[in-house]
Design an enzyme around this catalytic site. Structure first.
Site, PDB file in Angstrom:
ATOM      1  N   GLU A 191     102.865-125.757  -8.582  1.00  0.00           N
ATOM      2  CA  GLU A 191     102.621-126.209  -9.958  1.00  0.00           C
ATOM      3  C   GLU A 191     103.844-126.884 -10.573  1.00  0.00           C
ATOM      4  OE1 GLU A 191     100.894-122.628 -11.714  1.00  0.00           O
ATOM      5  OE2 GLU A 191      98.939-123.332 -11.067  1.00  0.00           O
TER       6      GLU A 191
ATOM      7  N   GLU B 217      94.038-123.038  -5.367  1.00  0.00           N
ATOM      8  CA  GLU B 217      93.878-121.889  -6.264  1.00  0.00           C
ATOM      9  C   GLU B 217      92.704-122.168  -7.171  1.00  0.00           C
ATOM     10  OE1 GLU B 217      97.103-120.542  -8.811  1.00  0.00           O
ATOM     11  OE2 GLU B 217      98.572-121.042  -7.267  1.00  0.00           O
TER      12      GLU B 217
HETATM   13  C1  BG6 Z   1      98.763-120.160 -11.373  1.00  0.00           C
HETATM   14  C2  BG6 Z   1      99.883-119.579 -10.572  1.00  0.00           C
HETATM   15  O1  BG6 Z   1      99.324-120.821 -12.452  1.00  0.00           O
HETATM   16  O2  BG6 Z   1      97.897-119.306 -12.034  1.00  0.00           O
HETATM   17  C3  BG6 Z   1      99.642-118.166 -10.115  1.00  0.00           C
HETATM   18  O3  BG6 Z   1     100.211-120.396  -9.478  1.00  0.00           O
HETATM   19  C4  BG6 Z   1      98.982-117.345 -11.199  1.00  0.00           C
HETATM   20  O4  BG6 Z   1     100.843-117.633  -9.658  1.00  0.00           O
HETATM   21  C5  BG6 Z   1      97.650-118.013 -11.526  1.00  0.00           C
HETATM   22  O5  BG6 Z   1      98.794-116.004 -10.850  1.00  0.00           O
HETATM   23  C6  BG6 Z   1      96.815-117.294 -12.568  1.00  0.00           C
HETATM   24  O6  BG6 Z   1      97.549-117.143 -13.745  1.00  0.00           O
HETATM   25  P1  BG6 Z   1      97.832-115.699 -14.368  1.00  0.00           P
HETATM   26  O7  BG6 Z   1      98.749-115.930 -15.481  1.00  0.00           O
HETATM   27  O8  BG6 Z   1      96.518-115.162 -14.793  1.00  0.00           O
HETATM   28  O9  BG6 Z   1      98.436-114.898 -13.251  1.00  0.00           O
END
Ligand code: BG6
Length: 478
Positions: free
Chosen positions: A169, A372
């Site tokens: 990111e 993701e």
């Molecule tokens: C992404 C990251 O931004 O979002 C992860 O790469 C993160 O590391 C995921 O866990 C979800 O966000 P959050 O804040 O709910 O963990």
């Protein structure tokens, strides 16, 4: 004839090791920025945070976790090599061999299970020493320490790993500077200069990583990665469409525009010129950005939600610079009336993923990889079971949307990695915000036994993978 998901489509899931491993001082590991982060709660969410000492104990249980991934039928699995496990301080000469051994064993275990590893080289895990002593990626020296880290990792793992991701990111460097780039805005520097310099430095870091990986292994496939959070306009007014385009360029596309074209886009030059930003940038740095741009093989993105952008009514529209400054740091959290949000206020907008894919496909003309996508839910374990139909519903809608992008729009999509195989600490160190197909038995305060339990979605996703995305029905006998 319609396109279809290829038979080699890379189904699987992803994890950020720094959020799951624990073992935070085991095996010679040093503290990193996630370990030392003091968390600010997400707006409206009562604080309830963990430390990182045990997390999901993935450090000791990764073999068991990989066995579940095999059982689900994963074709690919993305994880991150924790920088401070390999370079405990970050500026030492020799890497911590025990750290490298650990990740090599993890990869051997994946390969034995028939799962393709996809490896991220920095994911919220910069050695804390580099933050304290050098101010992280605001320092040119840290860019070189990072390139050295990349070299140490790739030279050890080359031949076993085909898919690399340089920087998790990368567009969030200045939005979450402590965590994503290990730095803070210097007291004597204005925000536009900080934003511009950090964006540039991260682009150089990414480019150097590409060069190091390709020099070590010419067959490797290398990607840059975007934390894609597209903005939709708050109205159909052209003024709001302009604000949305500006926000999307500056928040989402800027680093990827740089890494794919090898140049700073004109809207970025324009932004800096209007604010008299003087960039510290050498000819050699511009050159490496340029040469690395020719070597990128694919582009990776995360996607969870969309947000809303628009102009500020209390600022004269004629004052475009003031509008831009406000739009860049907009924290109004404008609502989208068309979509429900999850417990953390994140809009669920599956079709936004299709639009994002079409957009990136046309803009960059490179294979895309969703690395993701998922939903955090505060969910209980009852009689060793978790009925996570909300998660299944979220995934169903998003997978339908990606199939549309491939079948109807011709997007070149390599794979889809859900977030995540197991529960772990969120980026805000929240154990309540669970993302896994496997429940990890601990709470914020009580480590319990840390055992893993298969949620309903475990069986559902197994079926999705087996049918190559054809069977999305939620008809699991659980
Ligand atoms: C992404 C990251 O931004 O979002 C992860 O790469 C993160 O590391 C995921 O866990 C979800 O966000 P959050 O804040 O709910 O963990």
């Amino acid at each position: 004839m319609k396109n279809k998901l290829s038979d080699n489509f890379l189904w699987g899931a992803a994890l950020s090791n720094v959020q799951a491993e624990g073992g935070y001082l085991s095996g010679g590991k040093g503290l990193n920025v996630y370990d030392t982060l003091t968390v600010t709660p997400e707006p409206g969410i009562p604080p309830m945070f963990c430390d990182t000492s045990v997390a999901s104990d993935h450090y000791h249980r990764y073999k068991e976790d990989i066995s579940y991934m095999k059982e689900m039928g994963f074709k690919a699995y993305r994880f991150s090599v924790v920088w401070s496990r390999v370079q405990p301080l970050g500026d030492e000469e020799a890497p911590n061999e025990e750290g490298l051994d650990f990740y090599e064993s993890m990869i051997d275990c994946l390969l034995e299970a028939g799962i393709e590893p996809v490896v991220s080289l920095v994911h919220f895990d910069m050695p804390d020493h580099l933050r304290v002593k050098y101010n992280g990626f605001m320092s040119k020296e840290v860019i070189d320490f990072y390139a050295k880290h990349v070299g140490d990792v790739v030279n050890r793992l080359k031949g076993k790993v085909k898919y690399w991701i340089t920087y998790n990111e990368i567009n969030l460097v200045s939005g979450l500077p402590y965590l994503v780039s290990g730095c803070e805005q210097p007291a004597d520097m204005d925000y536009p200069t900080f934003f511009s310099q950090l964006t540039f430095n991260a682009a150089v870091a990414h480019a150097k990583a590409v060069e190091v990986i390709k020099a070590a292994d010419s067959k490797a496939w290398v990607a840059g990665m975007l934390g894609h959070c597209p903005f939709n306009p708050q109205s159909t007014r052209s003024e709001d469409l302009w604000a949305t385009q500006f926000r999307n360029n500056m928040h989402n596309y800027l680093p990827m525009d740089i890494m794919t074209s090898g140049e700073l886009p004109s809207y970025f030059h324009n932004y800096m010129a209007k604010r008299n930003v003087i960039l510290q940038a050498s000819e050699a740095e511009h050159q490496v950005i340029h040469t690395a741009s020719k070597k990128l093989d694919y582009l990776a993105l995360s996607y969870y939600r969309t947000n809303v952008a628009g102009i500020f009514e209390n600022i004269p529209y004629d004052d475009i610079t003031a509008q831009e400054d406000a739009i860049m740091q907009d924290d109004r959290r404008l609502k989208n009336p068309h979509y429900d949000a999850n417990e953390w206020g994140w809009n669920k907008d599956p079709e936004g993923l299709r639009l994002a894919l079409i957009d990136m496909h046309e803009r960059y003309k490179k294979p895309l990889f969703i690395v993701e996508n998922g939903i955090g839910i505060d969910e209980p374990l009852v009689d060793e079971k978790v009925y996570d139909d909300e998660r299944i519903d979220y995934y169903q809608m998003h997978i339908k949307s990606i199939k549309r992008s491939v079948e109807e729009d011709g997007v070149n999509l390599m794979g889809y990695l859900a977030w995540s195989p197991i529960d772990f600490l969120s980026s805000h160190k929240e154990m309540r915000k669970r993302y896994g197909f496997l429940y990890v038995n601990r709470t914020t305060d009580d480590l319990k036994d840390l055992n893993r339990y298969k949620k309903k979605s475990f069986y559902w996703y197994q079926k999705v993978i087996k049918s190559n995305g054809e069977d999305l029905d939620n008809n699991i006998d659980y």
